[in-house]
Scaffold this motif. Structure first.
Motif, PDB file in Angstrom:
ATOM      1  N   PRO A   7       9.451  -6.050  10.583  1.00  0.00           N
ATOM      2  CA  PRO A   7      10.246  -4.827  10.771  1.00  0.00           C
ATOM      3  C   PRO A   7      10.685  -4.169   9.462  1.00  0.00           C
ATOM      4  O   PRO A   7      10.813  -2.944   9.397  1.00  0.00           O
ATOM      5  CB  PRO A   7      11.458  -5.299  11.572  1.00  0.00           C
ATOM      6  N   GLU A   8      10.903  -4.959   8.407  1.00  0.00           N
ATOM      7  CA  GLU A   8      11.290  -4.380   7.120  1.00  0.00           C
ATOM      8  C   GLU A   8      10.144  -3.563   6.527  1.00  0.00           C
ATOM      9  O   GLU A   8      10.372  -2.514   5.919  1.00  0.00           O
ATOM     10  CB  GLU A   8      11.736  -5.470   6.148  1.00  0.00           C
ATOM     11  N   VAL A   9       8.914  -4.029   6.714  1.00  0.00           N
ATOM     12  CA  VAL A   9       7.748  -3.280   6.242  1.00  0.00           C
ATOM     13  C   VAL A   9       7.555  -2.051   7.128  1.00  0.00           C
ATOM     14  O   VAL A   9       7.365  -0.937   6.638  1.00  0.00           O
ATOM     15  CB  VAL A   9       6.482  -4.159   6.248  1.00  0.00           C
ATOM     16  N   ALA A  10       7.636  -2.237   8.435  1.00  0.00           N
ATOM     17  CA  ALA A  10       7.443  -1.132   9.382  1.00  0.00           C
ATOM     18  C   ALA A  10       8.443  -0.004   9.123  1.00  0.00           C
ATOM     19  O   ALA A  10       8.088   1.174   9.210  1.00  0.00           O
ATOM     20  CB  ALA A  10       7.568  -1.636  10.815  1.00  0.00           C
ATOM     21  N   GLN A  11       9.660  -0.350   8.782  1.00  0.00           N
ATOM     22  CA  GLN A  11      10.703   0.642   8.523  1.00  0.00           C
ATOM     23  C   GLN A  11      10.372   1.507   7.306  1.00  0.00           C
ATOM     24  O   GLN A  11      10.760   2.669   7.251  1.00  0.00           O
ATOM     25  CB  GLN A  11      12.036  -0.069   8.318  1.00  0.00           C
ATOM     26  N   ARG A  12       9.624   0.963   6.359  1.00  0.00           N
ATOM     27  CA  ARG A  12       9.298   1.697   5.131  1.00  0.00           C
ATOM     28  C   ARG A  12       8.110   2.630   5.301  1.00  0.00           C
ATOM     29  O   ARG A  12       7.905   3.520   4.475  1.00  0.00           O
ATOM     30  CB  ARG A  12       9.030   0.715   4.001  1.00  0.00           C
ATOM     31  N   LEU A  13       7.317   2.453   6.355  1.00  0.00           N
ATOM     32  CA  LEU A  13       6.122   3.272   6.551  1.00  0.00           C
ATOM     33  C   LEU A  13       6.472   4.674   7.037  1.00  0.00           C
ATOM     34  O   LEU A  13       7.293   4.843   7.933  1.00  0.00           O
ATOM     35  CB  LEU A  13       5.183   2.627   7.575  1.00  0.00           C
ATOM     36  N   ARG A  14       5.824   5.663   6.451  1.00  0.00           N
ATOM     37  CA  ARG A  14       5.934   7.050   6.907  1.00  0.00           C
ATOM     38  C   ARG A  14       4.583   7.430   7.493  1.00  0.00           C
ATOM     39  O   ARG A  14       3.635   7.699   6.763  1.00  0.00           O
ATOM     40  CB  ARG A  14       6.322   7.967   5.747  1.00  0.00           C
ATOM     41  N   ARG A  15       4.502   7.403   8.804  1.00  0.00           N
ATOM     42  CA  ARG A  15       3.250   7.612   9.518  1.00  0.00           C
ATOM     43  C   ARG A  15       3.020   9.087   9.817  1.00  0.00           C
ATOM     44  O   ARG A  15       3.976   9.852   9.911  1.00  0.00           O
ATOM     45  CB  ARG A  15       3.284   6.835  10.830  1.00  0.00           C
ATOM     46  N   SER A  70     -21.450  -5.238  10.350  1.00  0.00           N
ATOM     47  CA  SER A  70     -22.400  -5.038   9.251  1.00  0.00           C
ATOM     48  C   SER A  70     -22.574  -6.260   8.359  1.00  0.00           C
ATOM     49  O   SER A  70     -23.564  -6.367   7.643  1.00  0.00           O
ATOM     50  CB  SER A  70     -21.940  -3.869   8.372  1.00  0.00           C
ATOM     51  N   GLY A  71     -21.589  -7.147   8.360  1.00  0.00           N
ATOM     52  CA  GLY A  71     -21.609  -8.268   7.429  1.00  0.00           C
ATOM     53  C   GLY A  71     -21.073  -7.912   6.056  1.00  0.00           C
ATOM     54  O   GLY A  71     -21.032  -8.745   5.158  1.00  0.00           O
ATOM     55  N   HIS A  72     -20.628  -6.668   5.876  1.00  0.00           N
ATOM     56  CA  HIS A  72     -20.098  -6.193   4.591  1.00  0.00           C
ATOM     57  C   HIS A  72     -18.574  -6.302   4.606  1.00  0.00           C
ATOM     58  O   HIS A  72     -17.868  -5.302   4.705  1.00  0.00           O
ATOM     59  CB  HIS A  72     -20.550  -4.761   4.319  1.00  0.00           C
ATOM     60  N   PHE A  73     -18.091  -7.511   4.517  1.00  0.00           N
ATOM     61  CA  PHE A  73     -16.666  -7.789   4.664  1.00  0.00           C
ATOM     62  C   PHE A  73     -15.845  -7.366   3.460  1.00  0.00           C
ATOM     63  O   PHE A  73     -16.362  -7.258   2.346  1.00  0.00           O
ATOM     64  CB  PHE A  73     -16.449  -9.292   4.898  1.00  0.00           C
ATOM     65  N   GLN A  74     -14.570  -7.131   3.720  1.00  0.00           N
ATOM     66  CA  GLN A  74     -13.594  -6.889   2.673  1.00  0.00           C
ATOM     67  C   GLN A  74     -12.553  -8.001   2.755  1.00  0.00           C
ATOM     68  O   GLN A  74     -11.823  -8.105   3.739  1.00  0.00           O
ATOM     69  CB  GLN A  74     -12.928  -5.525   2.859  1.00  0.00           C
ATOM     70  N   HIS A  75     -12.523  -8.833   1.722  1.00  0.00           N
ATOM     71  CA  HIS A  75     -11.548  -9.919   1.639  1.00  0.00           C
ATOM     72  C   HIS A  75     -10.362  -9.403   0.830  1.00  0.00           C
ATOM     73  O   HIS A  75     -10.499  -9.070  -0.352  1.00  0.00           O
ATOM     74  CB  HIS A  75     -12.174 -11.155   1.010  1.00  0.00           C
ATOM     75  N   VAL A  76      -9.225  -9.305   1.470  1.00  0.00           N
ATOM     76  CA  VAL A  76      -8.045  -8.661   0.890  1.00  0.00           C
ATOM     77  C   VAL A  76      -7.415  -9.538  -0.180  1.00  0.00           C
ATOM     78  O   VAL A  76      -7.119 -10.710   0.057  1.00  0.00           O
ATOM     79  CB  VAL A  76      -7.029  -8.321   1.998  1.00  0.00           C
ATOM     80  N   LYS A  77      -7.229  -8.936  -1.347  1.00  0.00           N
ATOM     81  CA  LYS A  77      -6.574  -9.613  -2.472  1.00  0.00           C
ATOM     82  C   LYS A  77      -5.122  -9.165  -2.620  1.00  0.00           C
ATOM     83  O   LYS A  77      -4.278  -9.945  -3.030  1.00  0.00           O
ATOM     84  CB  LYS A  77      -7.321  -9.328  -3.774  1.00  0.00           C
ATOM     85  N   ALA A  78      -4.846  -7.882  -2.297  1.00  0.00           N
ATOM     86  CA  ALA A  78      -3.489  -7.350  -2.441  1.00  0.00           C
ATOM     87  C   ALA A  78      -3.330  -6.105  -1.577  1.00  0.00           C
ATOM     88  O   ALA A  78      -4.306  -5.405  -1.301  1.00  0.00           O
ATOM     89  CB  ALA A  78      -3.199  -7.003  -3.899  1.00  0.00           C
ATOM     90  N   VAL A  79      -2.091  -5.868  -1.157  1.00  0.00           N
ATOM     91  CA  VAL A  79      -1.740  -4.652  -0.423  1.00  0.00           C
ATOM     92  C   VAL A  79      -0.463  -4.104  -1.049  1.00  0.00           C
ATOM     93  O   VAL A  79       0.491  -4.848  -1.271  1.00  0.00           O
ATOM     94  CB  VAL A  79      -1.508  -4.930   1.080  1.00  0.00           C
ATOM     95  N   ALA A  80      -0.468  -2.803  -1.337  1.00  0.00           N
ATOM     96  CA  ALA A  80       0.717  -2.167  -1.921  1.00  0.00           C
ATOM     97  C   ALA A  80       1.028  -0.889  -1.154  1.00  0.00           C
ATOM     98  O   ALA A  80       0.128  -0.158  -0.739  1.00  0.00           O
ATOM     99  CB  ALA A  80       0.475  -1.842  -3.388  1.00  0.00           C
ATOM    100  N   LEU A  81       2.303  -0.641  -0.973  1.00  0.00           N
ATOM    101  CA  LEU A  81       2.799   0.574  -0.334  1.00  0.00           C
ATOM    102  C   LEU A  81       3.232   1.526  -1.438  1.00  0.00           C
ATOM    103  O   LEU A  81       3.900   1.109  -2.395  1.00  0.00           O
ATOM    104  CB  LEU A  81       3.982   0.214   0.569  1.00  0.00           C
ATOM    105  N   ASP A  82       2.858   2.806  -1.334  1.00  0.00           N
ATOM    106  CA  ASP A  82       3.251   3.746  -2.386  1.00  0.00           C
ATOM    107  C   ASP A  82       4.742   4.052  -2.308  1.00  0.00           C
ATOM    108  O   ASP A  82       5.426   3.667  -1.357  1.00  0.00           O
ATOM    109  CB  ASP A  82       2.379   5.006  -2.372  1.00  0.00           C
ATOM    110  N   CYS A  83       5.237   4.758  -3.313  1.00  0.00           N
ATOM    111  CA  CYS A  83       6.673   5.004  -3.463  1.00  0.00           C
ATOM    112  C   CYS A  83       7.286   5.773  -2.307  1.00  0.00           C
ATOM    113  O   CYS A  83       8.474   5.622  -2.016  1.00  0.00           O
ATOM    114  CB  CYS A  83       6.942   5.723  -4.783  1.00  0.00           C
ATOM    115  N   ASP A  84       6.508   6.612  -1.626  1.00  0.00           N
ATOM    116  CA  ASP A  84       7.018   7.391  -0.498  1.00  0.00           C
ATOM    117  C   ASP A  84       6.808   6.700   0.842  1.00  0.00           C
ATOM    118  O   ASP A  84       7.270   7.194   1.869  1.00  0.00           O
ATOM    119  CB  ASP A  84       6.333   8.763  -0.443  1.00  0.00           C
ATOM    120  N   GLY A  85       6.050   5.613   0.843  1.00  0.00           N
ATOM    121  CA  GLY A  85       5.783   4.893   2.087  1.00  0.00           C
ATOM    122  C   GLY A  85       4.738   5.561   2.958  1.00  0.00           C
ATOM    123  O   GLY A  85       4.579   5.189   4.119  1.00  0.00           O
ATOM    124  N   ASP A  86       4.007   6.550   2.387  1.00  0.00           N
ATOM    125  CA  ASP A  86       3.063   7.282   3.234  1.00  0.00           C
ATOM    126  C   ASP A  86       1.597   7.000   2.933  1.00  0.00           C
ATOM    127  O   ASP A  86       0.716   7.691   3.431  1.00  0.00           O
ATOM    128  CB  ASP A  86       3.343   8.777   3.201  1.00  0.00           C
TER     129      ASP A  86
END
Length: 115
Positions: A7-15, A70-86
């Motif tokens: 919920p803390e992450v969800a609250q920061r998102l501007r959809r 496709s077999g062309h996977f993306q293995h996530v190394k990091a996720v960042a939210l921008d300053c505005d949350g959008d």
């Protein structure tokens, strides 16, 4: 749609009006921008908890794990939210092509700048 996203992450998102946030996908190591995709809260939750890039397909109206067909996977190394949350920045190790055309990146068409 209900989600298990913190919920803390969800609250920061501007959809947007469709409940989505753009996700810019960048290759780990090179910094090359591979693609732009869309995430809702559940896609972000799945990405954060599985380490596999999961997006919302606007055309198919369903979740998709990059590489599942496709077999062309993306293995996530990091996720960042921008300053505005959008917007999100997803850093991945890309297996194969990121683009559905078979190109490594979706940004392979240069446009002329004349100004």
């Amino acid at each position: 749609m209900p989600s298990n996203l913190d919920p803390e992450v969800a609250q920061r998102l501007r959809r947007n009006e469709a409940g989505l946030v753009p996700a810019i996908v960048q290759e780990h190591g090179t910094g090359e921008v591979l693609m732009l995709a869309w995430m809702d809260d559940e896609a972000l939750h799945r990405t954060l908890t599985t380490g596999r890039a999961t997006y919302w397909s606007r055309s198919r109206n369903e979740y998709w794990v990059k590489g599942q067909t496709s077999g062309h996977f993306q293995h996530v190394k990091a996720v960042a939210l921008d300053c505005d949350g959008d917007s999100l920045l997803i850093t991945v190790e890309q297996t194969g092509a990121a683009c559905h055309t078979g190109n490594h990146t979706c940004f392979f068409t240069p446009l002329e700048v004349t100004g």
